[in-house]
Design a protein around this motif. Structure first.
Motif, PDB file in Angstrom:
ATOM      1  N   PRO A  86       5.888  81.785  20.025  1.00 48.69           N
ATOM      2  CA  PRO A  86       6.490  83.118  20.546  1.00 48.69           C
ATOM      3  C   PRO A  86       8.114  83.315  19.757  1.00 48.69           C
ATOM      4  CG  PRO A  86       6.469  81.410  22.611  1.00 48.69           C
ATOM      5  CD  PRO A  86       5.965  81.026  21.347  1.00 48.69           C
ATOM      6  N   LEU A  87       8.395  82.931  18.940  1.00 47.99           N
ATOM      7  CA  LEU A  87       9.722  83.332  18.698  1.00 47.99           C
ATOM      8  C   LEU A  87       8.987  83.677  17.083  1.00 47.99           C
ATOM      9  CD1 LEU A  87      12.499  84.001  17.627  1.00 47.99           C
ATOM     10  CD2 LEU A  87      12.731  81.359  17.480  1.00 47.99           C
ATOM     11  N   ALA A  88       8.044  83.029  16.266  1.00 49.51           N
ATOM     12  CA  ALA A  88       7.957  83.368  15.162  1.00 49.51           C
ATOM     13  C   ALA A  88       6.254  85.269  15.703  1.00 49.51           C
ATOM     14  CB  ALA A  88       7.189  82.398  14.639  1.00 49.51           C
ATOM     15  N   LEU A  89       6.160  84.658  16.511  1.00 49.63           N
ATOM     16  CA  LEU A  89       5.107  86.185  16.205  1.00 49.63           C
ATOM     17  C   LEU A  89       5.919  86.643  17.123  1.00 49.63           C
ATOM     18  CD1 LEU A  89       3.177  84.921  19.333  1.00 49.63           C
ATOM     19  CD2 LEU A  89       2.010  84.753  17.223  1.00 49.63           C
ATOM     20  N   VAL A  90       7.272  86.791  17.274  1.00 49.17           N
ATOM     21  CA  VAL A  90       8.087  88.257  17.930  1.00 49.17           C
ATOM     22  C   VAL A  90       8.616  88.675  16.157  1.00 49.17           C
ATOM     23  CG1 VAL A  90      10.164  89.158  18.640  1.00 49.17           C
ATOM     24  CG2 VAL A  90       8.017  87.856  19.774  1.00 49.17           C
ATOM     25  N   TYR A 117       3.877  92.006  20.366  1.00 48.00           N
ATOM     26  CA  TYR A 117       4.401  92.225  21.066  1.00 48.00           C
ATOM     27  C   TYR A 117       3.910  90.882  21.940  1.00 48.00           C
ATOM     28  CZ  TYR A 117       5.790  94.376  25.347  1.00 48.00           C
ATOM     29  OH  TYR A 117       6.598  94.793  26.779  1.00 48.00           O
ATOM     30  N   VAL A 118       5.421  89.836  22.316  1.00 44.19           N
ATOM     31  CA  VAL A 118       5.060  88.498  23.448  1.00 44.19           C
ATOM     32  C   VAL A 118       5.858  89.592  24.996  1.00 44.19           C
ATOM     33  CG1 VAL A 118       5.883  86.492  24.104  1.00 44.19           C
ATOM     34  CG2 VAL A 118       5.655  87.427  21.909  1.00 44.19           C
ATOM     35  N   GLU A 119       4.951  89.531  25.588  1.00 45.58           N
ATOM     36  CA  GLU A 119       5.209  90.047  26.717  1.00 45.58           C
ATOM     37  C   GLU A 119       4.067  88.907  28.394  1.00 45.58           C
ATOM     38  OE1 GLU A 119       6.685  91.272  30.289  1.00 45.58           O
ATOM     39  OE2 GLU A 119       7.243  92.169  28.378  1.00 45.58           O
ATOM     40  N   ILE A 132       9.441  87.481  25.109  1.00 41.29           N
ATOM     41  CA  ILE A 132      11.061  87.704  23.856  1.00 41.29           C
ATOM     42  C   ILE A 132      11.203  89.459  23.490  1.00 41.29           C
ATOM     43  CG2 ILE A 132      11.370  86.969  21.386  1.00 41.29           C
ATOM     44  CD1 ILE A 132       9.556  84.708  22.149  1.00 41.29           C
ATOM     45  N   ARG A 133      12.662  90.117  23.915  1.00 40.41           N
ATOM     46  CA  ARG A 133      12.769  91.334  23.018  1.00 40.41           C
ATOM     47  C   ARG A 133      13.611  91.121  21.783  1.00 40.41           C
ATOM     48  NH1 ARG A 133       9.418  92.069  25.568  1.00 40.41           N
ATOM     49  NH2 ARG A 133       9.096  93.809  27.655  1.00 40.41           N
ATOM     50  N   VAL A 153      13.349  85.444  28.344  1.00 36.77           N
ATOM     51  CA  VAL A 153      12.877  84.738  29.675  1.00 36.77           C
ATOM     52  C   VAL A 153      11.618  84.435  30.081  1.00 36.77           C
ATOM     53  CG1 VAL A 153      12.857  86.953  31.599  1.00 36.77           C
ATOM     54  CG2 VAL A 153      13.898  87.458  29.653  1.00 36.77           C
ATOM     55  N   ALA A 154      12.013  83.280  30.712  1.00 36.79           N
ATOM     56  CA  ALA A 154      10.996  82.216  30.433  1.00 36.79           C
ATOM     57  C   ALA A 154      10.704  81.661  32.150  1.00 36.79           C
ATOM     58  CB  ALA A 154      11.133  80.782  30.056  1.00 36.79           C
ATOM     59  N   ARG A 155       9.923  81.815  32.466  1.00 34.76           N
ATOM     60  CA  ARG A 155       9.563  82.024  34.309  1.00 34.76           C
ATOM     61  C   ARG A 155       8.114  80.567  34.211  1.00 34.76           C
ATOM     62  NH1 ARG A 155       6.150  84.033  38.102  1.00 34.76           N
ATOM     63  NH2 ARG A 155       5.609  85.531  36.735  1.00 34.76           N
ATOM     64  N   ASP A 156       8.913  79.436  34.933  1.00 32.24           N
ATOM     65  CA  ASP A 156       7.605  78.751  35.608  1.00 32.24           C
ATOM     66  C   ASP A 156       7.314  78.833  36.809  1.00 32.24           C
ATOM     67  OD1 ASP A 156       6.989  76.175  36.108  1.00 32.24           O
ATOM     68  OD2 ASP A 156       8.793  75.619  37.244  1.00 32.24           O
ATOM     69  N   VAL A 157       5.994  79.103  36.142  1.00 36.04           N
ATOM     70  CA  VAL A 157       4.959  79.696  36.396  1.00 36.04           C
ATOM     71  C   VAL A 157       3.716  78.338  37.114  1.00 36.04           C
ATOM     72  CG1 VAL A 157       4.058  81.782  35.505  1.00 36.04           C
ATOM     73  CG2 VAL A 157       3.711  79.940  34.618  1.00 36.04           C
ATOM     74  N   SER A 158       4.507  76.982  37.428  1.00 38.66           N
ATOM     75  CA  SER A 158       3.439  75.868  37.980  1.00 38.66           C
ATOM     76  C   SER A 158       3.122  76.492  39.634  1.00 38.66           C
ATOM     77  CB  SER A 158       5.018  74.840  38.097  1.00 38.66           C
ATOM     78  OG  SER A 158       5.122  74.449  36.781  1.00 38.66           O
ATOM     79  N   LYS A 159       4.101  77.194  40.761  1.00 36.70           N
ATOM     80  CA  LYS A 159       3.642  76.896  41.712  1.00 36.70           C
ATOM     81  C   LYS A 159       2.574  78.180  41.858  1.00 36.70           C
ATOM     82  CE  LYS A 159       5.004  78.833  46.039  1.00 36.70           C
ATOM     83  NZ  LYS A 159       4.004  79.127  46.900  1.00 36.70           N
ATOM     84  N   GLU A 160       2.611  79.012  41.277  1.00 35.66           N
ATOM     85  CA  GLU A 160       1.560  80.210  40.676  1.00 35.66           C
ATOM     86  C   GLU A 160      -0.027  79.425  40.734  1.00 35.66           C
ATOM     87  OE1 GLU A 160       4.427  80.550  39.948  1.00 35.66           O
ATOM     88  OE2 GLU A 160       5.468  83.123  40.436  1.00 35.66           O
ATOM     89  N   LEU A 161       0.312  78.635  39.334  1.00 37.65           N
ATOM     90  CA  LEU A 161      -0.817  78.116  38.652  1.00 37.65           C
ATOM     91  C   LEU A 161      -1.711  77.302  40.030  1.00 37.65           C
ATOM     92  CD1 LEU A 161      -0.840  77.418  35.269  1.00 37.65           C
ATOM     93  CD2 LEU A 161      -1.041  79.885  35.655  1.00 37.65           C
ATOM     94  N   ALA A 162      -0.346  76.218  40.646  1.00 33.51           N
ATOM     95  CA  ALA A 162      -1.466  75.931  41.793  1.00 33.51           C
ATOM     96  C   ALA A 162      -1.767  76.812  42.770  1.00 33.51           C
ATOM     97  CB  ALA A 162      -0.215  74.715  41.936  1.00 33.51           C
ATOM     98  N   ASP A 163      -1.667  77.692  43.259  1.00 33.86           N
ATOM     99  CA  ASP A 163      -1.626  77.895  44.118  1.00 33.86           C
ATOM    100  C   ASP A 163      -3.143  79.003  43.569  1.00 33.86           C
ATOM    101  OD1 ASP A 163       0.533  77.697  45.418  1.00 33.86           O
ATOM    102  OD2 ASP A 163       0.920  79.881  45.183  1.00 33.86           O
ATOM    103  N   ALA A 164      -3.505  79.086  42.704  1.00 28.32           N
ATOM    104  CA  ALA A 164      -4.818  79.930  41.759  1.00 28.32           C
ATOM    105  C   ALA A 164      -5.402  78.466  41.865  1.00 28.32           C
ATOM    106  CB  ALA A 164      -4.254  80.178  40.802  1.00 28.32           C
ATOM    107  N   GLN A 165      -5.387  77.632  41.632  1.00 26.47           N
ATOM    108  CA  GLN A 165      -5.689  76.563  41.674  1.00 26.47           C
ATOM    109  C   GLN A 165      -6.877  76.212  43.161  1.00 26.47           C
ATOM    110  OE1 GLN A 165      -7.089  74.772  38.844  1.00 26.47           O
ATOM    111  NE2 GLN A 165      -9.045  74.218  40.215  1.00 26.47           N
TER     112      GLN A 165
END
Length: 590
Positions: A282-286, A291-293, A313-314, A327-339
């Motif tokens: 991500p840092l190299a992309l910015v 644009y990293v979102e 990243i901004r 800004v990093a958000r743990d999406v473990s629960k979202e992925l588990a719900d989607a699965q």
């Protein structure tokens, strides 16, 4: 939150007028009086000694030892008086008296040794008074100096020690010198006082701004420590500032701190096993201008401790260097719900496929019967067509699962005419529209042939027309237009080496007179399983997958889908498909 700190605090701000310091003038302190007097004594000591030594043999008649002794005594008295000042309330009065005494000393020495030029030394107390003391004190000292010179010159003229013309000239020169010195000192003092006031005001403003900045910094740190997503800042020197969530995330992946996690912890793609190359991080992309979102990555080596993150990243551009905010958000629960949701959808789809396959076989056997009547054959053919499309829908339910990474939608491309597919789809939906007294009109303005998957394209048309019927009003209308249309490469996200160009294609427009949607509803319309509040409350059955699948199919063809809508006025869906297949626009759909 760990944040850089600066020395000092609110108590470091200089005193303000409210602290008891007058705005107009800084009081004269005893040390200043002693310093001025010491300077005056140093300036007179050597001239007095040398004048006495050189004047004894030359001016025996005019030399008055008593006057010299009186002058030196007065000088020492003034010095001792400056040492005795110890109360701020009497400093100005005492300093004025000492300056007057210095002027008298100069006059006595000037009278006793006329060739030594002691009268000029009276400039020292005049100048010091004009700089340090108020107006009344300046006037007293200057008046005393002028009066002393007048007295000395007059006495010497009357005694015949000098011609009267010389006395007048001396008097005018000294008067001009004293007056200019006093004026220049007072002007310098006024200017210095104004600058001091300005500096004090600016100091107070800077102190207030510093206090405000520190308060805001502490508030921001507390807010960031409360949130449950990681926030990390990185400056050009590699210094890292992180909130508590970031430190906790670092410990989860075995890193000692957030600095180590951000700069050195391994990152993997969404599949959790493919390491990200240095240029893909991500840092190299910015830093490369991208644009990293909401980028989905996995932090830490493969295993139970690996954490899926949605990273944004901004870049904050500064006057000297740039800072980067992670800004990093743990999406473990979202992925588990989607699965879990995808597993349920897959199970239902598999269960549906079995009876549909059996029904399809029996319908095919029924069509093979030679004595099947024409009316019955037509009904069986319609049932067979619907069953085949239901099987295709069950496959779409499976393909609509949230996959990581995305699996490309398989297309069987062949030449087909969108106008014929539109005509077939209109006829297929007409019975449902008739039940609701809805008029369906087809305006086919082209017979162009394009490369497409006819089954998938028919699925797109069926989805759009079915929605137009279900969410239309009774006795409404549906207009379907098929026409040639060009789109810019920028509009359809097709790479162009020489700038945007017009790409030929076919446009299918479906307009209904239904309930319409709001702007907020349009923004989420292509989200899987999303249904508007009005749709859920209407009692109309649906899964919320139709438009998402439609968009995936159209994008896989290299086309685009646009929707406009107004409440109580209807909705218009425009599907554009390119006239020529281009592998560069084929994309994966998830």
């Amino acid at each position: 939150m760990r944040t850089p700190t600066s020395p000092g605090g609110p108590g470091d701000v200089p005193a303000t007028p409210g602290d008891g310091v007058p705005r107009s003038r800084t009081p004269v302190v005893p040390s200043e009086v002693f310093a001025a007097q010491f300077l005056f004594l140093t300036g007179l000591a050597l001239p007095v000694v040398s004048s006495i030594v050189t004047s004894l043999p030359v001016h025996e008649g005019s030399f008055t030892a008593g006057i010299v002794v009186a002058g030196v005594t007065a000088l020492l008295t003034a010095m001792l008086g400056s040492l005795g000042i110890d109360r701020a309330g009497s400093t100005v009065v005492a300093a004025t008296l000492i300056a007057v005494l210095d002027v008298v000393v100069c006059s006595l020495l000037y009278y006793a040794t006329p060739g030594a030029g002691f009268a000029v030394l009276a400039v020292l107390p005049v100048a010091w008074t004009s700089i340090q003391l108020p107006t009344l004190s300046r006037a007293c000292v200057l008046g005393t100096a002028l009066a002393a010179v007048v007295v000395v010159v007059t006495v010497r003229d009357l005694t015949g020690e000098q011609p009267w013309t010389t006395g007048v000239t001396t008097l005018l020169n000294l008067a001009l010198l004293f007056a200019l010195t006093s004026w220049a000192g007072s002007r310098w003092t006024a200017r210095n006082r104004s600058q001091r006031r300005l500096l004090e005001s600016q100091t107070r403003l800077v102190g207030s701004a510093l206090d405000s900045a520190r308060t805001q910094e502490r508030t921001l740190a507390e807010v960031l420590d409360v949130v449950d997503f990681a926030v990390v800042t990185l400056d050009a020197d590699g210094a890292v500032t992180a909130n508590r969530a970031a430190e906790a995330l670092a410990r989860r992946v075995g890193a000692p701190d957030a600095t180590e996690a951000v700069l050195h912890a391994p990152l993997y793609r969404a599949d959790g096993t493919t390491p990200l190359a240095a240029s893909e991080k991500p840092l190299a992309l910015v830093r490369s201008g991208q644009y990293v979102e909401g980028l989905l990555v996995r932090l830490g080596p493969p295993g139970p401790a690996q954490v899926p993150l949605s990273v944004s990243i901004r870049r904050v551009t500064g006057p000297r260097s740039d800072r980067y905010v992670f800004v990093a958000r743990d999406v473990s629960k979202e992925l588990a719900d989607a699965q879990a949701r995808d597993d349920a959808v897959a199970a239902v789809s598999h269960e549906i496929k079995t009876p549909l396959t059996a029904a399809l076989g029996y319908l095919e056997l029924a069509l093979a019967e030679p004595d099947l009547g024409d009316d019955a054959r037509e009904l069986v053919e319609v049932a067979l067509d619907s069953t085949e499309r239901m099987l295709a829908l069950s496959r779409d339910f499976l393909s609509a699962r949230s996959r990581t990474p995305g699996v490309p939608l398989q297309l069987l491309m062949e030449p087909c005419r969108p106008s014929e597919l539109a005509r077939s789809a209109v006829e297929g939906v007409r019975p449902l529209a008739t039940e609701r007294l809805i008029t369906v009109r087809l305006d086919s303005r082209t017979d162009s042939t394009i490369p497409a998957d006819p089954l998938r394209l028919r699925q797109v048309l069926d989805n759009l027309l079915t929605n137009a019927v279900k969410y239309n009003r009774y006795d409404g209308t549906i207009d379907v237009v098929v026409q040639d249309a060009h789109r810019s490469t920028e509009a359809v996200d097709v790479p162009a080496e020489r700038g945007p160009v017009a790409v030929p294609g076919v446009e299918i427009v479906v307009h209904d007179t239904g309930r319409g949607m709001t702007e907020d509803e349009l923004a989420s319309l292509f989200t899987r399983f999303y249904r508007t509040d009005r749709a859920r409350s209407s009692g109309v059955q649906g899964t919320g997958l139709g438009l998402s699948i439609t968009q995936d199919i159209v994008r896989a063809h290299g086309g685009s889908v646009d929707i406009t809508s107004r409440l109580e006025e209807g909705t218009t869906v425009t599907v554009w498909l390119p006239a020529a297949a281009d592998e560069s626009v084929a994309r994966d759909v998830a």
